[in-house]
Design an enzyme around this catalytic site. Sequence first.
Site, PDB file in Angstrom:
ATOM      1  CG  ASP A 164      -2.051  -1.048   1.093  1.00  0.00           C
ATOM      2  OD1 ASP A 164      -1.920  -1.943   0.239  1.00  0.00           O
ATOM      3  OD2 ASP A 164      -3.020  -0.978   1.857  1.00  0.00           O
ATOM      4  CG  ASP A 191      -3.556  -4.760  -2.946  1.00  0.00           C
ATOM      5  OD1 ASP A 191      -3.568  -5.370  -4.025  1.00  0.00           O
ATOM      6  OD2 ASP A 191      -4.118  -5.192  -1.924  1.00  0.00           O
TER       7      ASP A 191
END
Length: 343
Positions: A164, A191
């Site tokens: 992230d 991600d």
Amino acid sequence: MRRRTLLAAGFGLAAAGATPAFAGGGHRVLHVRPGDSVQAAVDAVTGPGWTIVVHPGTYREVVDVPASAAELTLRGAVRDPRAAVIVYDNANGTQKPDGSGTYGTAGSATFTSAAPGLTVRDLTLANDWLRADHPDITGTQAVAACTYGDRTHFENVRLLAHQDTLFVETTALTAFDRQYFRSCYIEGDVDFVFGRATAVFEECHFHTLQRDVDFTPKGMVFAPSTARANPYGILAVRSRITSGAEDGAYKLARPWVPSYETTAWPSLVVRDSWIGPGIDPVAPYTNMREAYPWQTMRFGEYANSGPGAVISVPDNRPQLSAEQAATHTRRTYLGDWRPYARR
């Protein structure tokens, strides 16, 4: 560790807390040098239109730009983004010092901004929290930058973390805040570009890290969570994707439908870009949750090249027609805001 060695880069470490220096002549410019605090400079901003110049050094602190600092420019004193580094090491599961709980994903960010019209350039923003150092923590998201607020512009910025890395968020579930990233370098593993904003990445370099796990995929580059009402999500154009991992170890994307916004309809278009062998060309997309299969999302590609862009199973690589691609450009995404015209 690897990241701390990288960030040292021959520059002095700055301790947070000292007051930054004002420029003379009545200009609304603040200079931050080693020994000063970037956050102190942000706190000294009294209205829109200020500039903060960060001189070469490594500034270990968390920086939070409020909405009141509209039209703020935060830039390095030199063009090399490696010279001025803002870094910290909070994770989702890190306990807050006051004992009130953990930081959560957004709260883990080294740099957060709610300011409309923000410009960041010629800097490195990093989160050097490492899973290996904290085996007891399961919330391993550790964000380098969390940006929300319309007309956010990053140029020549390095964004470094693992899971992230960059959270492209909006001010509200119903807001379609626009963000533009040009000539940026973004690295991570899981991600590492994610969120709900209308975000355009032009001529950017995405790099997937080697990850010491015995499973694949080792991670995903994109995880959009676009609101259903928003026609535009994440667009990567004229960019490239490289990898420090073995061939095919990463997926290009998976859709994120948050538990707090189950009506989300993630949107991602990657076009005119070079995709390296680190991305699985046979099945470049995967699911985050089986209830929200990627095939039902707004994923598309157009005119990509490279070994990771080879179309061997057409059903696994949704391609836009030329007519569809004409609606997925920086101009259609950003509308009347044209930061690319100021170059």
